[in-house]
Scaffold this motif. Sequence first.
Motif, PDB file in Angstrom:
ATOM      1  N   LYS A  54      54.597  60.794   2.708  1.00  0.00           N
ATOM      2  CA  LYS A  54      53.624  60.061   3.527  1.00  0.00           C
ATOM      3  C   LYS A  54      54.136  58.660   3.829  1.00  0.00           C
ATOM      4  O   LYS A  54      54.010  58.167   4.954  1.00  0.00           O
ATOM      5  CB  LYS A  54      52.280  60.008   2.787  1.00  0.00           C
ATOM      6  N   VAL A  58      54.679  57.303   7.658  1.00  0.00           N
ATOM      7  CA  VAL A  58      53.975  56.105   8.119  1.00  0.00           C
ATOM      8  C   VAL A  58      54.966  55.004   8.470  1.00  0.00           C
ATOM      9  O   VAL A  58      54.818  54.326   9.484  1.00  0.00           O
ATOM     10  CB  VAL A  58      52.961  55.624   7.051  1.00  0.00           C
ATOM     11  N   HIS A  59      56.001  54.850   7.656  1.00  0.00           N
ATOM     12  CA  HIS A  59      56.992  53.797   7.914  1.00  0.00           C
ATOM     13  C   HIS A  59      57.781  54.079   9.196  1.00  0.00           C
ATOM     14  O   HIS A  59      58.121  53.165   9.943  1.00  0.00           O
ATOM     15  CB  HIS A  59      57.931  53.633   6.727  1.00  0.00           C
ATOM     16  N   SER A  62      55.214  53.190  12.172  1.00  0.00           N
ATOM     17  CA  SER A  62      54.755  51.823  12.422  1.00  0.00           C
ATOM     18  C   SER A  62      55.547  50.733  11.703  1.00  0.00           C
ATOM     19  O   SER A  62      55.226  49.562  11.848  1.00  0.00           O
ATOM     20  CB  SER A  62      53.285  51.703  12.018  1.00  0.00           C
ATOM     21  N   GLN A  64      55.288  49.747   8.895  1.00  0.00           N
ATOM     22  CA  GLN A  64      54.419  49.142   7.889  1.00  0.00           C
ATOM     23  C   GLN A  64      53.654  50.237   7.172  1.00  0.00           C
ATOM     24  O   GLN A  64      53.465  51.329   7.715  1.00  0.00           O
ATOM     25  CB  GLN A  64      53.421  48.176   8.531  1.00  0.00           C
ATOM     26  N   LEU A  65      53.185  49.906   5.971  1.00  0.00           N
ATOM     27  CA  LEU A  65      52.367  50.850   5.223  1.00  0.00           C
ATOM     28  C   LEU A  65      50.898  50.489   5.405  1.00  0.00           C
ATOM     29  O   LEU A  65      50.543  49.316   5.388  1.00  0.00           O
ATOM     30  CB  LEU A  65      52.739  50.815   3.736  1.00  0.00           C
ATOM     31  N   THR A  66      50.082  51.499   5.577  1.00  0.00           N
ATOM     32  CA  THR A  66      48.653  51.259   5.780  1.00  0.00           C
ATOM     33  C   THR A  66      47.993  50.857   4.463  1.00  0.00           C
ATOM     34  O   THR A  66      48.520  51.134   3.376  1.00  0.00           O
ATOM     35  CB  THR A  66      47.961  52.530   6.305  1.00  0.00           C
ATOM     36  N   ASP A  67      46.826  50.233   4.571  1.00  0.00           N
ATOM     37  CA  ASP A  67      46.072  49.839   3.375  1.00  0.00           C
ATOM     38  C   ASP A  67      45.689  51.059   2.549  1.00  0.00           C
ATOM     39  O   ASP A  67      45.723  51.028   1.322  1.00  0.00           O
ATOM     40  CB  ASP A  67      44.810  49.065   3.769  1.00  0.00           C
ATOM     41  N   GLU A  68      45.327  52.137   3.221  1.00  0.00           N
ATOM     42  CA  GLU A  68      44.962  53.376   2.532  1.00  0.00           C
ATOM     43  C   GLU A  68      46.133  53.905   1.706  1.00  0.00           C
ATOM     44  O   GLU A  68      45.964  54.296   0.550  1.00  0.00           O
ATOM     45  CB  GLU A  68      44.522  54.423   3.556  1.00  0.00           C
ATOM     46  N   LEU A  69      47.319  53.897   2.290  1.00  0.00           N
ATOM     47  CA  LEU A  69      48.504  54.369   1.589  1.00  0.00           C
ATOM     48  C   LEU A  69      48.851  53.444   0.419  1.00  0.00           C
ATOM     49  O   LEU A  69      49.219  53.907  -0.668  1.00  0.00           O
ATOM     50  CB  LEU A  69      49.690  54.482   2.556  1.00  0.00           C
TER      51      LEU A  69
END
Length: 182
Positions: A54, A58-59, A62, A64-69
């Motif tokens: 994941k 995600v990386h 975008s 960047q890593l999401t807050d959820e991740l």
Amino acid sequence: MLPAAASPGRTLRPCRWTRAQHGWRRRRRVTEPEEKMALSLGILPVVMAELLNKVQQVHQQSSQLTDELLLMLKFVFGPPILQALELVDQRSVTFVDSPSGRSLYQVIGSSGRVYRCFSSCLYCSCAAFMYSVLRRNDHILCKHLLAVYLCQAMGTLRQLRVSNQQLTDLLQAKDEELESTE
């Protein structure tokens, strides 16, 4: 033939006994923490692999890593993940390989000290790995190994090709000696 039960009226199930070289012996009972550890050892690699996949997805999308991740990473890996992410941001992880195919990871810790990591066998030369991971089981991995896995997933590893002799020297060197080679 199974040995007789220790007390009258008490029967022992055959599954609790094992055949040893000199007859039947009673197997040690598995404690609850050991059962939990065995269960986590079976599930944890799967969860870890899914999380790192994941992270990679995600990386790539975008950068960047999401807050959820980030919350999921913190939940699974605990406090070391924050320090590992700092090491990733500082580009502190180097993949060192040789013509023989042998390799290792060098991670420059937050103190500036260089640690040797092997992701294939889950080993790091840092004291936190020995104490918090192996001895106390407080953490799954140390921040250096987490940084290695995160860099692999994000594709942000620095690479260094060395001769077979140089890699041998790195493997035999003490941590203090490694600092002077960087």
